[in-house]
Motif scaffolding. Sequence first.
Motif, mmCIF file in Angstrom:
data_model
loop_
_atom_site.group_PDB
_atom_site.id
_atom_site.type_symbol
_atom_site.label_atom_id
_atom_site.label_comp_id
_atom_site.label_asym_id
_atom_site.label_seq_id
_atom_site.Cartn_x
_atom_site.Cartn_y
_atom_site.Cartn_z
ATOM 1 N N GLU A 231 42.708 -2.942 5.271
ATOM 2 C CA GLU A 231 44.107 -2.814 5.686
ATOM 3 C C GLU A 231 44.520 -1.349 5.778
ATOM 4 O O GLU A 231 45.335 -0.974 6.635
ATOM 5 N N ASP A 232 43.974 -0.510 4.907
ATOM 6 C CA ASP A 232 44.263 0.921 4.959
ATOM 7 C C ASP A 232 43.636 1.558 6.200
ATOM 8 O O ASP A 232 44.266 2.374 6.883
ATOM 9 N N VAL A 233 42.403 1.167 6.472
ATOM 10 C CA VAL A 233 41.689 1.728 7.621
ATOM 11 C C VAL A 233 42.363 1.328 8.925
ATOM 12 O O VAL A 233 42.610 2.176 9.803
ATOM 13 N N ALA A 234 42.689 0.040 9.070
ATOM 14 C CA ALA A 234 43.308 -0.427 10.308
ATOM 15 C C ALA A 234 44.671 0.223 10.522
ATOM 16 O O ALA A 234 44.991 0.672 11.634
ATOM 17 N N ALA A 235 45.470 0.306 9.462
ATOM 18 C CA ALA A 235 46.793 0.929 9.589
ATOM 19 C C ALA A 235 46.662 2.399 9.980
ATOM 20 O O ALA A 235 47.388 2.896 10.853
ATOM 21 N N SER A 236 45.734 3.098 9.337
ATOM 22 C CA SER A 236 45.542 4.527 9.629
ATOM 23 C C SER A 236 45.091 4.753 11.060
ATOM 24 O O SER A 236 45.633 5.609 11.784
ATOM 25 N N LEU A 237 44.103 3.977 11.502
ATOM 26 C CA LEU A 237 43.540 4.223 12.829
ATOM 27 C C LEU A 237 44.465 3.759 13.945
ATOM 28 O O LEU A 237 44.474 4.363 15.028
ATOM 29 N N ASN A 238 45.256 2.742 13.718
ATOM 30 C CA ASN A 238 46.227 2.340 14.735
ATOM 31 C C ASN A 238 47.326 3.380 14.883
ATOM 32 O O ASN A 238 47.800 3.640 16.001
#
Length: 531
Positions: A129-136
């Motif tokens: 969830e951290d990775v997806a939020a950051s990259l989006n």
Amino acid sequence: MRRYRHLLLVGLVAALFAVWGCSDKSSTDAGSGNASSGTAGDTAGQAVATDLKYPLSQTIPTLDPHLSLGGSNATVVLNVFEGLFAFNSKYEPVPMLAESYELSADGKTYTFLLRKGVKFHNGKEMKAEDVAASLNRWKDKAARAKSSFGDSQFAVQDDYTVVLNLKNPQNDTLAQLSHVLNFAGIMPKEVIDSAAPEGVNAYIGTGPFKIVEWKKDQYVHVTKFEQYQSLKTAADGFSGKKEALVNNIYFTLATDNATRFSSFLSKDFPYVDVSLDNLPKVQNQPDVQILKNLTTDFNLVFNKKSPLFSNVKNRQAVAAVLDADQILLGIVSTPDLYRLNPSYMYKENSKFYSEAGKENYNQKNPDKAKQLLKDAGYNGQVVTLLTTKDTGNFYNATLMVKDQLEKIGVKTKIDIYDYATMLTKRADPNVWDIYVGPFTMPSTPSQLLYLNPTYGFADDAKLAELLKKSTSAIKPEEIKAANDALQQYQWEYLAAVKIGDTYSYSAVRKNLTGLTLFSGFPNLANTKLLK
């Protein structure tokens, strides 16, 4: 699906990048990504300092990695934040926070498997969830990423798996995730969710150092992150093993060249950039190593929304008159520190290097320029050149361009700002006409900022289509044809004019061991300062 493990990159990605660099008999070259002033093995039994001061030559407008545009930003950010991938010394993207990845047979779906047990600086474990939020957020904030990924989203599959579905195959995906500017740094989801338009409100990454204090216009203090989870692979570029070997780093603002150098001479800084005039003062010192770095290329960027340079003939007139040798000599003062290059890519990056359109490079043709101005209806309007004196390269390059334009009858004025303000002004299409500056080497054409609508306002359908084709090409012959077509058109459309590639000298005290420079940016993990 085809599976790619973090100890080996095969197939397409490995084929896209080539080793690049230069060397001479008197200096260690940092152009290839690595320039070590020693290794940890040299320091056994020697006392090690706990604190390190590292000079910053430019002011810092933000420490948000997704918004980081300048050298000082990246110098700090790359030691605090990490991405799914990082460049090694050959500009190959290799996994960092990703354990491995899978690429579908049609080249459109990336499945990223995350490392487990990686901690953020606040103690929280990094999850999907951290990775997806950051990259989006990153792909919407960074012009390079927005151009490549468009509406595609990074989606959570499970706690340790993130999926990216693309509309078309893209040969630049992993390179985009590795690039050092507008860095795809991973932050906690709650930091992303609470971010303001002007930037995040907390600077929390996964890197070997964490931010303690940012005192604007003075320094950024970072300290060793005790819970850092390092890879065990060999350190290479910004990839592989990282270990904080000093407790504190003070990234110290020193925008004045003379002040930075005198601080090095007094041993306040163990590293400094060195001008040609100052080189004799340090090159024969027994405790100093001189590095020669292939650092940046220089480009003249047009504001395509300005009344003057929305007209391509005016852009062509500037391209016709420019004397690249004269400008580059004005920047670096010696032929030893520049090379002519008609390509918008470095020649060492052979998969994307192209000389298409080179007949329009370094023309030195004032008569042709005057005729183009006449054809365009130029009538003495003032051309505003945007620059800063915070680092001499911007200003010196701008002075050389101003002189060449005035010789063909173009009226000019220079607007000078501090570095942070210049970045803000550059985003405003109403206040400038021409910007001349250095650019960090792109690993793919999609990372050329000035080909994007948000940077110099290159809003051109054909350019966008050719750029898209250059990123979607898969086979080597397709990549070459696509990039020849892109560069040929760029030399006709002229979002920017390539001036050339530059090198720089820097000095490192030999008691600073293990330093790695990557395109001029320091990886300060694995670095020791001996007393």
